[in-house]
Design a protein around this motif. Structure first.
Motif, PDB file in Angstrom:
ATOM      1  N   VAL A 198       0.836  -1.202   0.000  1.00 40.10           N
ATOM      2  CA  VAL A 198       0.000   0.000   0.000  1.00 40.10           C
ATOM      3  C   VAL A 198       0.872   1.254   0.000  1.00 40.10           C
ATOM      4  O   VAL A 198       0.684   2.181  -0.812  1.00 40.10           O
ATOM      5  CB  VAL A 198      -0.945   0.007   1.216  1.00 40.10           C
ATOM      6  N   ALA A 199       1.834   1.316   0.912  1.00 37.45           N
ATOM      7  CA  ALA A 199       2.663   2.513   1.046  1.00 37.45           C
ATOM      8  C   ALA A 199       3.653   2.650  -0.106  1.00 37.45           C
ATOM      9  O   ALA A 199       3.952   3.763  -0.550  1.00 37.45           O
ATOM     10  CB  ALA A 199       3.405   2.488   2.383  1.00 37.45           C
ATOM     11  N   LEU A 200       4.182   1.530  -0.596  1.00 35.55           N
ATOM     12  CA  LEU A 200       5.107   1.599  -1.722  1.00 35.55           C
ATOM     13  C   LEU A 200       4.385   2.104  -2.968  1.00 35.55           C
ATOM     14  O   LEU A 200       4.919   2.929  -3.718  1.00 35.55           O
ATOM     15  CB  LEU A 200       5.730   0.232  -1.970  1.00 35.55           C
ATOM     16  N   ASP A 201       3.165   1.630  -3.179  1.00 36.22           N
ATOM     17  CA  ASP A 201       2.390   2.081  -4.333  1.00 36.22           C
ATOM     18  C   ASP A 201       2.119   3.579  -4.258  1.00 36.22           C
ATOM     19  O   ASP A 201       2.160   4.277  -5.274  1.00 36.22           O
ATOM     20  CB  ASP A 201       1.077   1.307  -4.420  1.00 36.22           C
ATOM     21  N   ALA A 202       1.849   4.083  -3.058  1.00 33.68           N
ATOM     22  CA  ALA A 202       1.590   5.510  -2.901  1.00 33.68           C
ATOM     23  C   ALA A 202       2.801   6.340  -3.312  1.00 33.68           C
ATOM     24  O   ALA A 202       2.661   7.440  -3.861  1.00 33.68           O
ATOM     25  CB  ALA A 202       1.210   5.812  -1.455  1.00 33.68           C
ATOM     26  N   ARG A 203       4.013   5.818  -3.057  1.00 27.53           N
ATOM     27  CA  ARG A 203       5.234   6.531  -3.434  1.00 27.53           C
ATOM     28  C   ARG A 203       5.606   6.317  -4.900  1.00 27.53           C
ATOM     29  O   ARG A 203       6.226   7.186  -5.517  1.00 27.53           O
ATOM     30  CB  ARG A 203       6.390   6.059  -2.546  1.00 27.53           C
ATOM     31  N   GLY A 204       5.223   5.183  -5.435  1.00 27.91           N
ATOM     32  CA  GLY A 204       5.678   4.847  -6.773  1.00 27.91           C
ATOM     33  C   GLY A 204       4.747   5.206  -7.900  1.00 27.91           C
ATOM     34  O   GLY A 204       5.189   5.312  -9.054  1.00 27.91           O
ATOM     35  N   ALA A 205       3.468   5.398  -7.623  1.00 24.72           N
ATOM     36  CA  ALA A 205       2.483   5.547  -8.700  1.00 24.72           C
ATOM     37  C   ALA A 205       2.835   6.671  -9.661  1.00 24.72           C
ATOM     38  O   ALA A 205       2.716   6.527 -10.885  1.00 24.72           O
ATOM     39  CB  ALA A 205       1.098   5.768  -8.112  1.00 24.72           C
ATOM     40  N   ASP A 206       3.294   7.809  -9.144  1.00 26.78           N
ATOM     41  CA  ASP A 206       3.627   8.942 -10.009  1.00 26.78           C
ATOM     42  C   ASP A 206       4.855   8.671 -10.866  1.00 26.78           C
ATOM     43  O   ASP A 206       5.120   9.398 -11.827  1.00 26.78           O
ATOM     44  CB  ASP A 206       3.856  10.202  -9.172  1.00 26.78           C
ATOM     45  N   HIS A 207       5.621   7.637 -10.512  1.00 26.72           N
ATOM     46  CA  HIS A 207       6.810   7.266 -11.281  1.00 26.72           C
ATOM     47  C   HIS A 207       6.579   6.001 -12.110  1.00 26.72           C
ATOM     48  O   HIS A 207       7.530   5.426 -12.655  1.00 26.72           O
ATOM     49  CB  HIS A 207       7.989   7.038 -10.337  1.00 26.72           C
ATOM     50  N   GLY A 208       5.318   5.563 -12.187  1.00 25.77           N
ATOM     51  CA  GLY A 208       5.003   4.368 -12.957  1.00 25.77           C
ATOM     52  C   GLY A 208       5.283   3.069 -12.237  1.00 25.77           C
ATOM     53  O   GLY A 208       5.284   1.999 -12.854  1.00 25.77           O
ATOM     54  N   ILE A 209       5.500   3.128 -10.919  1.00 30.41           N
ATOM     55  CA  ILE A 209       5.758   1.923 -10.125  1.00 30.41           C
ATOM     56  C   ILE A 209       4.487   1.574  -9.370  1.00 30.41           C
ATOM     57  O   ILE A 209       4.005   2.357  -8.545  1.00 30.41           O
ATOM     58  CB  ILE A 209       6.911   2.141  -9.125  1.00 30.41           C
ATOM     59  N   ARG A 210       3.938   0.406  -9.631  1.00 30.58           N
ATOM     60  CA  ARG A 210       2.731  -0.042  -8.927  1.00 30.58           C
ATOM     61  C   ARG A 210       3.063  -1.277  -8.100  1.00 30.58           C
ATOM     62  O   ARG A 210       3.900  -2.102  -8.490  1.00 30.58           O
ATOM     63  CB  ARG A 210       1.592  -0.371  -9.907  1.00 30.58           C
ATOM     64  N   ALA A 211       2.414  -1.398  -6.959  1.00 36.76           N
ATOM     65  CA  ALA A 211       2.720  -2.486  -6.027  1.00 36.76           C
ATOM     66  C   ALA A 211       1.453  -3.243  -5.659  1.00 36.76           C
ATOM     67  O   ALA A 211       0.365  -2.662  -5.566  1.00 36.76           O
ATOM     68  CB  ALA A 211       3.396  -1.936  -4.771  1.00 36.76           C
ATOM     69  N   TYR A 212       1.621  -4.539  -5.412  1.00 35.07           N
ATOM     70  CA  TYR A 212       0.509  -5.431  -5.092  1.00 35.07           C
ATOM     71  C   TYR A 212       0.957  -6.426  -4.033  1.00 35.07           C
ATOM     72  O   TYR A 212       2.113  -6.854  -4.013  1.00 35.07           O
ATOM     73  CB  TYR A 212       0.057  -6.209  -6.340  1.00 35.07           C
ATOM     74  N   SER A 213       0.051  -6.798  -3.146  1.00 33.04           N
ATOM     75  CA  SER A 213       0.325  -7.917  -2.245  1.00 33.04           C
ATOM     76  C   SER A 213      -0.556  -9.087  -2.657  1.00 33.04           C
ATOM     77  O   SER A 213      -1.631  -8.908  -3.230  1.00 33.04           O
ATOM     78  CB  SER A 213       0.082  -7.530  -0.781  1.00 33.04           C
ATOM     79  N   VAL A 214      -0.076 -10.290  -2.354  1.00 38.25           N
ATOM     80  CA  VAL A 214      -0.687 -11.506  -2.884  1.00 38.25           C
ATOM     81  C   VAL A 214      -0.842 -12.561  -1.799  1.00 38.25           C
ATOM     82  O   VAL A 214       0.086 -12.813  -1.030  1.00 38.25           O
ATOM     83  CB  VAL A 214       0.196 -12.079  -4.019  1.00 38.25           C
TER      84      VAL A 214
END
Length: 327
Positions: A198-214
């Motif tokens: 959740v927190a990594l995606d918040a930092r990465g989204a503007d740079h094209g980095i999306r994060a997911y947990s599984v």
């Protein structure tokens, strides 16, 4: 689009395999790193990514043994790295950066489960240190390579329905005041994995980095090495002859089925513009505030943004990481 924790109702399910998900996917020219890639779920993930054309780097504590596993698999290289050794993580990340490659996919699959109490060199509780803090450190070190990925990058973190055991205690992450319980410690680490995405995606989204947990499913393998035969039998996960029960309707999967959601999160076009979500059975999981323990869905506390930010700040403090753009 930001995180939307609501199923997409895609044409997959618990019986879907990683090969099914990857049908038609072309990863030629992409680079991937898969921790825990030398066995079980990680191996299946590496196999599919490499088969689809990605160049896959597998960091392993026992690099010699891992090279034997992949000796005849094209597009795979092995490098030494120990998740409980900060210098080893730094050295691995430096080696990858020196290669000049961008990092398109970072799959954080390594982990331990329900261990007796152990601590890392800094005194941190071992399951939290291995499953969360080490991957936090690794992602920080690789952040510039993720940002340089042409067309964006994805980070996939292996969590578990074990997060439902009770979340995490930010005031006692290391079980100094609480009596140690191996399952609560595992649940805390898996909650941390979900919040990390959740927190990594918040930092990465503007740079094209999306994060997911599984949540990959329940797969009998090396992760269960600290469990007794009696404990495994209580989960209904083993036949009398010792072979694993495979019953995806009960979340008991084989490695090929278990790797499917990871591959889906890493490659699916359905997730374009979406991140910071917890996924299972090749779909975004529903939110279940009061569901049956071990049943489908994610608890609200495992995707709570405020908690995710608090954990991020505490993780950065514990590891003394002050990287601009990451912390």
């Amino acid at each position: 689009m930001t995180a939307v924790q609501s199923p997409l109702d895609k044409p997959f399910g618990p019986f879907t395999t990683a090969a099914d998900v990857a049908d038609g996917v072309d990863l030629t020219g992409k680079s991937a790193i898969v921790t825990g890639g030398a066995s079980n779920l990680g191996f299946e993930t590496v196999k599919i990514l490499a088969l689809k054309g990605a160049h896959v780097v597998v960091p392993a504590r026992n690099a010699s043994a891992a090279r034997q596993v992949f000796h005849d698999m094209p597009n795979v290289e092995v490098a030494a790295m120990d998740l409980l050794d900060p210098l080893s993580i730094t050295a691995f990340a430096s080696g990858f950066k020196e290669s000049g490659r961008a990092l398109d996919l970072l799959i954080l699959s390594a982990g331990v489960m329900a261990t007796p109490l152990f601590r890392d060199a800094a005194g941190r509780e071992g399951q939290f240190a291995t499953n969360h803090l080490a991957h936090f450190r690794l992602a920080a070190a690789l952040w510039p390579r993720l940002r340089s990925a042409d067309g964006g990058a994805r980070v996939v973190v292996l969590s578990s329905r074990a997060h439902q055991l009770g979340g995490l205690d930010l005031s006692d992450l290391d079980f100094r005041r609480r009596a140690y319980d191996k399952w609560l410690a595992y649940g805390q680490a898996k909650t941390a994995n979900a919040l990390f995405a959740v927190a990594l995606d918040a930092r990465g989204a503007d740079h094209g980095i999306r994060a997911y947990s599984v949540h990959p499913g329940s797969i009998l393998g090396p992760l269960a090495r600290h469990l007794s035969r009696e404990e495994i039998e209580q989960f209904g996960a083993v036949h009398p002859d010792g072979t694993a029960v495979v019953d995806p309707d009960r979340d008991l999967k084989n490695p090929q089925q278990g790797a499917a959601t990871t591959i889906w999160c890493a490659t699916s076009l359905a997730l374009e513009g979406v991140g910071g979500v917890y996924c299972e059975d090749c779909d975004i999981a529903p939110v279940e505030a009061d569901g049956e323990l071990g049943g489908p869905g994610v608890r609200p506390f495992a995707i709570d943004r405020e908690t995710a930010e608090a954990l991020w700040r505490e993780s950065a403090r514990l590891l003394d990481i002050h990287q601009p753009g990451y912390c």
